[in-house]
Design a protein around this motif. Structure first.
Motif, short mmCIF file in Angstrom:
data_model
loop_
_atom_site.label_atom_id
_atom_site.label_comp_id
_atom_site.label_asym_id
_atom_site.label_seq_id
_atom_site.Cartn_x
_atom_site.Cartn_y
_atom_site.Cartn_z
N ASN A 34 0.84 -1.30 -0.22
CA ASN A 34 0.10 0.07 -0.02
C ASN A 34 0.96 1.16 -0.14
O ASN A 34 1.95 1.37 0.84
CB ASN A 34 -1.01 0.06 1.18
CG ASN A 34 -1.87 1.30 1.26
OD1 ASN A 34 -1.69 2.05 1.03
ND2 ASN A 34 -3.12 0.74 1.74
N PRO A 35 0.55 2.23 -0.66
CA PRO A 35 1.25 3.61 -0.91
C PRO A 35 1.51 4.20 0.55
O PRO A 35 2.54 4.79 0.82
CB PRO A 35 0.50 4.40 -1.72
CG PRO A 35 -0.13 3.56 -2.64
CD PRO A 35 -0.63 2.29 -1.90
N VAL A 36 0.79 4.05 1.36
CA VAL A 36 0.62 4.74 2.74
C VAL A 36 1.62 3.93 3.68
O VAL A 36 2.08 4.54 4.31
CB VAL A 36 -0.69 4.63 3.28
CG1 VAL A 36 -0.57 5.11 4.90
CG2 VAL A 36 -1.89 5.62 2.53
N ALA A 37 1.82 2.61 3.31
CA ALA A 37 2.98 2.03 4.18
C ALA A 37 4.42 2.32 3.23
O ALA A 37 5.27 1.50 3.62
CB ALA A 37 2.73 0.42 4.00
N GLN A 38 4.66 3.14 2.61
CA GLN A 38 5.86 3.33 2.02
C GLN A 38 6.52 4.58 2.77
O GLN A 38 5.96 5.59 3.29
CB GLN A 38 5.73 3.77 0.43
CG GLN A 38 5.22 2.75 -0.07
CD GLN A 38 6.08 1.58 0.00
OE1 GLN A 38 7.17 1.70 -0.40
NE2 GLN A 38 5.27 0.35 0.06
N PRO A 39 7.98 4.58 3.01
CA PRO A 39 8.65 5.49 3.95
C PRO A 39 8.38 6.88 3.00
O PRO A 39 8.22 8.01 3.86
CB PRO A 39 10.07 5.16 3.94
CG PRO A 39 9.78 3.79 3.81
CD PRO A 39 8.61 3.33 2.77
N ASP A 40 8.29 7.13 1.74
CA ASP A 40 8.37 8.39 1.31
C ASP A 40 6.95 9.03 1.60
O ASP A 40 6.96 10.42 1.65
CB ASP A 40 8.42 8.39 -0.27
CG ASP A 40 9.76 7.94 -0.82
OD1 ASP A 40 10.76 8.30 0.00
OD2 ASP A 40 9.98 7.42 -1.96
N TYR A 41 5.90 8.21 1.76
CA TYR A 41 4.61 8.87 2.17
C TYR A 41 4.77 9.67 3.29
O TYR A 41 4.25 10.84 3.59
CB TYR A 41 3.33 7.83 2.12
CG TYR A 41 2.31 8.35 2.83
CD1 TYR A 41 1.36 8.87 1.95
CD2 TYR A 41 1.79 8.23 3.97
CE1 TYR A 41 -0.08 9.55 2.30
CE2 TYR A 41 0.76 8.84 4.30
CZ TYR A 41 -0.28 9.51 3.74
OH TYR A 41 -1.18 10.05 4.03
N TRP A 42 5.35 8.91 4.39
CA TRP A 42 5.58 9.39 5.74
C TRP A 42 6.69 10.55 5.68
O TRP A 42 6.48 11.55 6.54
CB TRP A 42 5.77 8.50 6.66
CG TRP A 42 4.61 7.58 6.81
CD1 TRP A 42 4.40 6.25 6.19
CD2 TRP A 42 3.43 7.82 7.42
NE1 TRP A 42 3.25 5.89 6.42
CE2 TRP A 42 2.57 6.72 7.08
CE3 TRP A 42 2.86 9.01 7.89
CZ2 TRP A 42 1.27 6.85 7.62
CZ3 TRP A 42 1.40 9.04 8.41
CH2 TRP A 42 0.55 7.86 8.01
N ARG A 43 7.56 10.41 4.88
CA ARG A 43 8.56 11.57 4.85
C ARG A 43 7.97 12.77 4.18
O ARG A 43 8.15 13.86 4.91
CB ARG A 43 9.78 11.01 3.81
CG ARG A 43 11.05 11.90 4.07
CD ARG A 43 12.11 11.40 3.04
NE ARG A 43 12.66 10.06 3.66
CZ ARG A 43 12.62 8.75 3.18
NH1 ARG A 43 12.19 8.67 1.88
NH2 ARG A 43 13.25 7.84 3.92
#
Length: 81
Positions: A34-43
């Protein structure tokens, strides 16, 4: 001082980064599609938070530490693929 919204946002991001870290450490990378589970999303979310003019120094420091943790998570993900 950061207002309640900024504090809530920080704690939500922190909770999700910790969960992401747990998933990676447990080798559960299939849950990370899931895109929300990617480090870049949270960054990106952290950078928006850091751009808040009235953010407290404490939250800014802790958010910077989360960015470093996301870097470690991203490295671990690259190694596991």
């Amino acid at each position: 001082m950061a207002d309640d919204h900024e504090q809530e946002e920080f704690f939500h991001i922190r909770k999700m980064v910790l969960e992401l870290d747990r998933l990676v450490k447990n080798g559960d990378i299939h849950s990370l599609k899931n895109p929300v589970a990617q480090p870049d999303y949270w960054r990106k979310r952290i950078k928006v938070l850091l751009a808040t003019p009235a953010i407290s120094a404490s939250i800014a420091r802790r958010a910077a530490a989360l960015l470093a943790q996301l870097d470690r998570i991203a490295d671990a993900l690259k190694k596991s693929r």
